[in-house]
Scaffold this active site. Sequence first.
Site, PDB file in Angstrom:
ATOM      1  N   ARG A   1      37.603  35.196  46.796  1.00  0.00           N
ATOM      2  CA  ARG A   1      37.883  36.304  47.699  1.00  0.00           C
ATOM      3  C   ARG A   1      38.739  35.815  48.872  1.00  0.00           C
ATOM      4  O   ARG A   1      38.761  34.631  49.197  1.00  0.00           O
ATOM      5  CB  ARG A   1      36.582  36.899  48.231  1.00  0.00           C
TER       6      ARG A   1
ATOM      7  N   HIS B   1      43.505  41.575  46.394  1.00  0.00           N
ATOM      8  CA  HIS B   1      42.167  41.437  45.810  1.00  0.00           C
ATOM      9  C   HIS B   1      42.203  41.584  44.292  1.00  0.00           C
ATOM     10  O   HIS B   1      41.287  41.130  43.602  1.00  0.00           O
ATOM     11  CB  HIS B   1      41.217  42.469  46.412  1.00  0.00           C
TER      12      HIS B   1
ATOM     13  N   ARG C   1      41.686  38.530  42.124  1.00  0.00           N
ATOM     14  CA  ARG C   1      40.321  38.122  41.774  1.00  0.00           C
ATOM     15  C   ARG C   1      39.946  38.701  40.414  1.00  0.00           C
ATOM     16  O   ARG C   1      39.307  38.050  39.589  1.00  0.00           O
ATOM     17  CB  ARG C   1      39.349  38.585  42.861  1.00  0.00           C
TER      18      ARG C   1
ATOM     19  N   HIS D   1      29.151  36.752  41.548  1.00  0.00           N
ATOM     20  CA  HIS D   1      28.690  38.134  41.483  1.00  0.00           C
ATOM     21  C   HIS D   1      27.291  38.260  42.063  1.00  0.00           C
ATOM     22  O   HIS D   1      26.439  37.384  41.875  1.00  0.00           O
ATOM     23  CB  HIS D   1      28.692  38.620  40.035  1.00  0.00           C
TER      24      HIS D   1
ATOM     25  N   TYR E   1      22.202  33.068  37.957  1.00  0.00           N
ATOM     26  CA  TYR E   1      23.466  32.381  38.178  1.00  0.00           C
ATOM     27  C   TYR E   1      23.286  30.877  38.362  1.00  0.00           C
ATOM     28  O   TYR E   1      24.171  30.091  38.050  1.00  0.00           O
ATOM     29  CB  TYR E   1      24.197  32.981  39.387  1.00  0.00           C
TER      30      TYR E   1
END
Length: 388
Positions: A202, A308, A311, A334, A343
């Site tokens: 980001r 963006h 991404r 995420h 994750y």
Amino acid sequence: MAAKRRQFGRVRKLPSGRYQARYVGPDGLLRPAPETFRTKKDADDWLADKQTEMRRGDWHDPDAGKVLFGSYATAWIKERELTTTTRQLYGSLLRQHLEPDFGAVNVAEISPPLVRRWRADKLAAGTGATTVAKAYALLRAIMGTAVADQMIRRNPCTIKGASVVHTPERPTATVQEVYDLADAIQPRYRALVLMAGFLGLRWGELIGLHRRDIDLDQGAVRVRRAVAELFNGQREIKAPKSAAGKRTVSIPAAIVPDIRDHLKRYAEPGADGLVFVGAKGATPRRNHFNGLWRKACEDAGIKGLHFHDLRHTGNTLAASTGASTRELMARMGHSTARAALIYQHASAERDRLIAEAVSGLVDKGLKKSRAKKKQDRKPKGHAGDTQG
């Protein structure tokens, strides 16, 4: 025979001919019904319902919801653990979209019809659907807390899907387009474009990188912080937007030389030096960069692509390698309730394989583009050349 004495509550006939019902609540206070009844039976039935609520432990203080929504909502935002940007967003939504209609209304008096009418009026007045959805989601969250606080029995926000923000699918840049933009942007931002496109970082994460966060020998970037630009123009250094956002991302080998060159030419010195700084040595601001980005898109002949969106490009490339959902969530940072549990289990070695596969796609895309350009440059023969 004497009349049977009532065991719960009292009913009396008023001079008007209607009936009033009263009872003593669990708090010891005498509670009258909010309205009178046409018949004594109606009053008795109402009392029976109240007695059942008390026996079940489902009784609510009817005066608890007599609090102005404006003051309750302000306290709700103040009491929450929110990031500065989220707190500012909620405050703006409250001031501009909720307080004008609900601020002077008691929490208990906000009904489903009132909420439906507010939403319909907002949309009819031209307020953006995304803004209305966010304002509705905030209203629903506040009223949900009012239910938990036993101020009201049910949440009046009952419109299915009203808090869902529908955004059109964003475009995905090709490998060649990412490189075209990297070539067109100011040189000091070339590596930023490549890292956004092939690592999927980001803007705030990229701007927050320090030299110590990049390990080119291991081919990895450690995301530990992000820069947030507030509504008042100030900037805040904070942890990534979620627990999943704090992660280590492997770098595709294809862009390591570009990052190495950037660190040598443009990054601040020292382990704590910022990786990306503007021409005057300051941390880049999004508004200024957006101007450079639009010019780069124009020079590269690319329309409708936001920064963006790079991404999304990185995520799409990683997904095309066959990476699992778990691995993608870990790589992209995420944040969902489900992802927060899984994750951490993504394999670092598998992430390295993903990066290598992405690097292969980058090389393949460049070779294909170069071959096409070489073919286009070949001189074409004239029709007369074949005639004898």
